[in-house]
Design an enzyme around this catalytic site. Structure first.
Site: not given
Ligand SMILES: N[C@@H](CCC[C@H](N)C(=O)O)C(=O)O
Length: 287
Positions: A67, A215
């Site tokens: 993350c 993300c």
């Molecule tokens: N939802 C993603 C994990 C989180 C990603 C995040 N918000 C980022 O900033 O990279 C997953 O389940 O792979």
């Protein structure tokens, strides 16, 4: 905290052996006042030489390997606590190095991207090494097709759009593609538009979360996929609804993500029950 609008609950568990249970996470995510995209649970280091073990928990209680935005939040929290600027964290995906700069921005070495079908992972080998056969819309007139796929520790698919990424109903096809049988561990689904040789705009439907304002790992996956398909160079500004990250794919194959992290409030949380109380005196916005 938030990283470019990605809502992050940083939970400090270094003084205890407690772990955030999936049902407690789901309960917290479901409440308006504690809603989050990810929990970054900070545990005592598991490996000598690291500063902490960080567990990443999505809003649906599932655990993620990486993350990017949350890691910047953890850096800012620990930098404020210790006055230090350099950190090494361990996650399910391995070791992560991060650094806070003088201007307050934070860089995270997100490691090396992986493109092999078993590494992403995909359910089966695919013909083209740069895109898979997946499409959105009618078979004879797909709206979007042939996404790039990459792992930044976690799985990503990026559809390339010629027009504004807001023109697509990501809220409708995101959940279907996230759990498409081609992705045995589900996937984060993004739509990206190349706006110049050094810039992208994108939106992401996050695995285990839904639509997010940003993300970080998706921004990295899109940047390396754009560079490797010659859509851009190796350094790009990636703009998402919540803000802009700079992504540099270094010659040594490491991907460096740089951007902000912001405090919103702090308080006490019972990791077992999910009960929490905000500390009004400490409510602050540091920027
Ligand atoms: N939802 C993603 C994990 C989180 C990603 C995040 N918000 C980022 O900033 O990279 C997953 O389940 O792979």
């Amino acid at each position: 905290m938030n990283g470019c609008g990605n809502e992050i609950l940083v939970v400090d568990l270094r003084e205890t052996d407690a772990r955030v249970r999936a049902d407690a996470a789901i309960a917290l995510a479901g409440r308006a006042e504690t809603h989050f995209d990810q929990i970054m649970a900070i545990h005592r280091p598991a490996t000598p030489g690291t500063d902490a073990y960080v567990r990443i928990i999505n809003a649906d209680g599932s655990e993620a390997e990486a993350c990017g935005n949350g890691t910047r939040c953890v850096v800012q929290a620990l930098a404020a606590e210790t006055g230090r600027t350099h950190f090494t964290f361990e996650t399910r995906a391995g070791l992560i190095l991060a650094e806070e700069h003088e201007d307050g921005s934070i860089s995270v070495d997100m490691g090396k991207p992986r493109f092999g079908w078993q590494e992403i992972p995909l359910a089966e080998e695919f013909r083209d090494t740069r895109a898979i056969e997946l499409q959105i819309g009618p078979i004879d007139a797909p709206v979007l097709h042939s996404p790039s796929v990459a792992s930044m520790g976690n799985p990503h698919a990026i559809f390339w759009a010629k027009q504004d990424v807001n023109a697509f109903a990501l809220d409708r096809f995101g959940p279907i593609l996230e759990s498409h049988p081609i992705f045995p561990e589900r996937a984060n689904i993004s739509i990206a538009q190349v706006t110049s040789p050094s810039s992208l705009t994108m939106r992401t439907w996050e695995r285990g979360v839904g639509l997010t304002r940003a993300c970080g790992s998706a921004a990295c996956a899109a940047a390396v996929s754009a560079a490797r398909t010659r859509r851009t160079g190796r350094e790009v500004a990636v703009t998402q609804p919540g803000g802009t990250l700079t992504i540099l794919w270094r010659d040594d194959d490491h991907v460096i993500m740089t951007g902000p992290a912001e405090w919103e409030w702090s308080g006490r949380l019972d990791p077992e029950t999910g009960a929490y109380s905000r500390d009004a005196a400490e409510e602050r916005e540091i920027g």
